[in-house]
Enzyme design. Structure first.
Site, mmCIF file in Angstrom:
data_model
loop_
_atom_site.group_PDB
_atom_site.id
_atom_site.type_symbol
_atom_site.label_atom_id
_atom_site.label_comp_id
_atom_site.label_asym_id
_atom_site.label_seq_id
_atom_site.Cartn_x
_atom_site.Cartn_y
_atom_site.Cartn_z
ATOM 1 N N GLU A 82 -9.422 -2.165 3.144
ATOM 2 C CA GLU A 82 -9.128 -2.900 4.375
ATOM 3 C C GLU A 82 -10.215 -3.945 4.604
ATOM 4 O O GLU A 82 -11.378 -3.602 4.749
ATOM 5 C CB GLU A 82 -9.126 -1.891 5.525
ATOM 6 N N ILE B 163 0.810 -1.220 0.000
ATOM 7 C CA ILE B 163 0.000 0.000 0.000
ATOM 8 C C ILE B 163 0.845 1.272 0.000
ATOM 9 O O ILE B 163 0.332 2.370 -0.166
ATOM 10 C CB ILE B 163 -0.982 -0.025 1.193
ATOM 11 N N HIS C 119 -2.353 -3.883 11.349
ATOM 12 C CA HIS C 119 -2.483 -3.313 12.692
ATOM 13 C C HIS C 119 -2.045 -4.310 13.738
ATOM 14 O O HIS C 119 -1.970 -3.990 14.918
ATOM 15 C CB HIS C 119 -3.931 -2.881 12.932
ATOM 16 N N SER D 93 3.853 2.502 2.281
ATOM 17 C CA SER D 93 4.979 2.690 3.192
ATOM 18 C C SER D 93 5.594 1.357 3.599
ATOM 19 O O SER D 93 4.897 0.346 3.693
ATOM 20 C CB SER D 93 4.522 3.458 4.432
ATOM 21 N N GLU E 73 8.133 5.282 0.945
ATOM 22 C CA GLU E 73 7.747 6.492 1.695
ATOM 23 C C GLU E 73 8.684 6.873 2.838
ATOM 24 O O GLU E 73 8.260 7.536 3.799
ATOM 25 C CB GLU E 73 6.293 6.388 2.211
HETATM 26 N N1 GLN Z 1 0.309 5.079 1.290
HETATM 27 C C1 GLN Z 1 0.075 5.200 2.705
HETATM 28 C C2 GLN Z 1 0.970 4.231 3.455
HETATM 29 O O1 GLN Z 1 1.196 3.179 2.987
HETATM 30 C C3 GLN Z 1 -1.354 4.925 3.055
HETATM 31 C C4 GLN Z 1 -1.617 5.088 4.526
HETATM 32 C C5 GLN Z 1 -3.053 5.053 4.882
HETATM 33 O O2 GLN Z 1 -3.867 4.614 4.146
HETATM 34 N N2 GLN Z 1 -3.385 5.525 6.041
HETATM 35 O O3 GLN Z 1 1.440 4.504 4.523
HETATM 36 ZN ZN ZN Z 2 -4.810 2.604 4.776
#
Ligand code: GLN
Ligand code: ZN
EC number: 2.1.1.14
Length: 765
Positions: A676, A442, A705, A444, A495
């Site tokens: 999610e 996603i 998480h 990071s 990131e």
């Molecule tokens: N691109 C962001 C990451 O991977 C997305 C974070 C998020 O959705 N809160 O950290």
């Molecule tokens: Zn997210």
């Protein structure tokens, strides 16, 4: 004389003292008494700061959450912690955090006192504050435990502060909770009301004159049963001797206005920021003995109040209501930082336009002074206020004609892809040549000690730009190498250079300001520093292209460009109050669109635009959803859809309750959406049963998480469930969200299992 009061004060402390006190306690580095003393010290300071008001709030202070406090006051603890015999404070933190407060103590106890499931957390109305959801079932009983309020009232009395206890009203309390067994929450009202009656009697016995009882449900669309519940509840509490100020906030009363005005209470507080136009009607309808409290200062935003403008409508109201008029901030000040004066490194001109909690109370006292003693008595405060308001109104830093012209020329074509999805999909597949069940992440990767170290050296000036860039490039290279070794299909740069997904972009856009310490509580000990969107937004130069190009240069696999979308940036910022949110959002969209097009020009074939917070922005009233979703989706489309057919647009959302907004999500027309879902066992994909989502989807299969590593079998199972609802040729395999809070030791085995699962699934295609 007009009465001044406040509905609630931020409790975290100007320097986040409460956060640090809590964290020390949780780590076993301080005692329960030390934690309680830290709380008492903050209350004392905050009451002294509010001493100039006629009534300061009491009971608004909380060690974790005001809703959880109310659950404890009402004796409504989740069943799973009923058998706990230790200190109540420890039980409180067990509900809040899922573990005994003091970790060292938890180890000394055994299984009975170890971890339990934490209470569910959800957003407090439409704010970014999160509360612990009260739990009910058909057998729930209530019994008053006033100890927290006893302690706070005694402290206030010892300090000689005139306080008004603040409690959450019975109907809002039930409304906020969840019946775990699916039973009817409202059926509990008859059992709940005696606890409230006992609490009010306790206040009477303590010599309390006024109690603030919060019923913000009155600004939402209430069904008949809920309206009836309000009538029953306040009818039952009417006989108590203490005076009740019924507080509503976060919006207009609308169809509930008449109900609010007729409930048998002694005063009504309304949000005159969001419902200025209801003030006169409320004043006319309230019984002649009732106090009317108008929230004239915005408790949700950080701009100075235009005091002269406020006085213009307050003066006639004061003439007609006389002593019945009260004034206050619109809602609790929990939602703004404490003190502008403790903020360093803020541009002086922008600072002159702002008011944090303490400055808002200053404003309130000025308004009261003007109403009680005439404007001349506060001329020294009114003049600089007028100058600040004027300077902001005309500032060229706020108004950029080029941005306004760009907004004016936005048309329907701007947000539309050249071809429909099926055609684009074919062209993208030919270029990207991805296998079935493609894998990606996603955005990071773990924010390592090295990253944080480099960032802090850079900030303190010990590392120069070149040194910092080199450190970030090392991290990017590492992330790329790891992803190649794992065999992922679409890579990300990781990131490393972003401290925060909104702040990073805000710092690079014109029209945004940052405070170094403007902390606002998000939940428990967690705080955020929302950036301040103060002016027309423009992008002076590319913001991410160099990093993504560098990452792409390290691999032959497709590299996904990574951006935060306009709606999320808007929803996580303090925004302008001088233009509609939709206009600010459109400006953000145009600026990020330029970045999307620059990434495309640099040869990036896959671009993800995160809209983590799109759902959060939904208005409290469903009747307003349509309008919000229209401009939010339009903003996303402007950002994303100027690319060629061959460029694949991804978006990511941090939730999966799509049932009610799925049509809008489809209207965004992203080629791929990642969401999610892993925790709900793909159940949340039910929305996709009824609505035929037309494009590609990556339902999260790794719950980021949790520190747990999902097994290959588990991931295969989840994906099979997803494939029952969505054709497998449109499915992606990816985690739930970004991996920045995890460490590499967890992430590598988890992603290895994820890639292996995708390979298993491909064999079956
Ligand atoms: N691109 C962001 C990451 O991977 C997305 C974070 C998020 O959705 N809160 O950290
Ligand atoms: Zn997210």
């Amino acid at each position: 004389m007009v009465t001044t009061h406040n509905l609630g004060f931020p409790r975290i402390g100007a320097r986040r003292e409460l956060k640090f006190a809590l964290e020390r306690y949780w780590k076993g580095q301080s005692s329960r008494d030390e934690l309680k003393a830290a709380g008492a010290e903050l209350r004392e300071r905050h009451w002294k700061d509010q001493a100039r008001l006629d009534f300061a709030p009491a009971g608004d202070f909380s060690l974790y959450d005001q809703v959880l406090d109310m659950s404890f006051t009402l004796g409504n603890l989740p069943r799973r912690v009923h058998g706990f015999h230790g200190d109540p404070l420890d039980n409180y933190f067990r509900v809040a955090r899922g573990r005994s407060a003091n970790e060292a103590e938890a180890e000394a106890h055994d299984a009975c006192c170890g971890g339990v499931a934490a209470g569910e957390m959800t957003k407090w109305f439409d704010t970014n504050y999160h509360y612990i959801v009260p739990e009910f079932d058909a057998a729930t009983q209530f019994s008053l435990d006033a100890s927290r309020l006893v302690e706070q009232l005694a402290q206030a009395r010892a300090l000689g502060v005139n306080v008004k206890p603040v409690i959450i009203g019975p109907v809002t309390y039930l409304w906020l909770g969840k019946a775990k067994d699916g039973s009817d929450k409202l059926a509990l009202l008859p059992r709940l009301l005696p606890a409230y009656a006992a609490l009010l009697d306790y206040f009477t016995a303590q010599g309390v004159e006024w109690v603030q009882i919060d019923e913000p449900v009155l600004v939402t669309e209430l069904g008949a049963a809920w309206r009836e519940a309000l009538i029953t509840a306040y009818g039952a509490l009417e006989t108590r001797r203490v005076k009740l100020l019924l507080a509503t906030y976060f919006g207009p009363l609308r169809e509930n206005l008449e109900l609010a005005c007729t409930l048998p209470v002694d005063g009504l507080h309304i949000d005159a920021i969001n419902a200025r136009d209801e003030v006169d009607e409320v004043a006319a309808r309230l019984p002649a003995s009732s106090a009317l409290s108008v929230g004239v200062i915005n408790g949700r935003n950080i701009w100075k109040t235009d005091l002269n403008a406020a006085l213009q409508w307050l003066e006639p109201l004061h003439r007609s209501l006389g002593d019945r008029l009260w004034i206050a901030p619109s809602c609790s000040l929990l939602h703004v930082p404490v003190d502008l004066n403790s903020v360093t490194r803020l541009d002086p001109e922008i600072r002159s336009w702002l008011a944090f909690a303490l400055q808002k109370l200053d404003e309130l006292t000025v308004l009261a002074g003007a109403l009680n003693h005439g404007c001349a008595s506060v001329a020294e405060a009114l003049e600089p206020n007028a100058a600040a308001i004027e300077s902001r109104r005309v500032s060229p830093r706020v108004h950029n004609p080029a941005v306004k012209a760009a907004i004016a020329s936005v048309d329907a074509v701007l947000g539309k892809r050249a071809s429909p999805y099926p055609q684009r999909a074919g062209k993208q597949a030919a270029i990207l040549r991805l296998p079935a069940y493609p894998t990606t992440t996603i955005g990071s990767f773990p924010q390592t000690v090295e990253i944080r170290h480099a960032r802090s050296l850079f900030r303190s000036g010990e590392l120069d730009q070149a040194g910092y860039n080199a450190a970030m490039e090392r991290e990017i290279t590492r992330a790329v190498k790891e992803q190649e070794a794992l065999g992922l299909d679409v890579l990300v740069h990781g990131e490393a250079e972003r401290n925060d997904m909104v702040e990073y972009f805000g710092e690079r856009l014109d029209g945004y300001a940052f405070s170094q310490s403007g902390w606002v509580q998000s939940y428990g000990s967690r705080c955020v520093k929302p950036p301040i969107l103060f002016g027309d937004i423009s992008r002076p130069k590319p913001m991410t292209v160099e990093w993504i190009s560098y990452a792409q240069s390290q691999t032959n696999k497709p590299m996904k460009g990574m951006l935060t979308g306009p709606v999320t940036i808007l929803n996580w910022s303090f925004v302008r109050d001088d233009q509609p949110r939709s206009v600010s959002c459109c400006q953000l969209a145009l600026a990020i669109r330029e970045e999307v097009l620059d990434l495309e020009k640099a040869g990036v074939r896959v671009i993800q635009i995160d809209e983590a917070a799109l759902r959060e922005g939904l208005p409290l009233r469903r009747s307003e959803w349509h309008d919000y979703l229209r401009w939010a989706v339009e903003a996303f489309c402007i950002t994303a859809n100027g690319v060629q057919d061959e460029t694949q647009i991804h978006t990511h959302m941090c939730y999966s309750e799509f049932n009610d907004i799925i049509a809008s999500i489809a209207d965004m027309d992203a080629d791929v959406i990642t969401i999610e879902t892993s925790r709900s066992d793909m159940e949340l994909l039910d929305a996709f049963d009824d609505f035929n989502y037309p494009n590609q989807i990556g339902p999260g299969v790794y719950d980021i998480h949790s520190p747990n590593v999902p097994s290959q079998e588990h991931i295969v199972d989840l994906m099979k469930k997803a494939a029952e609802r969505i054709p497998s040729e449109r499915l992606w395999v990816n985690p739930d969200c970004g991996l920045k809070t995890r460490n590499w030791e967890e992430v590598i085995p988890a992603l290895r299992n994820m890639v292996a699962a995708a390979q298993t699934l491909r064999r079956a295609v």
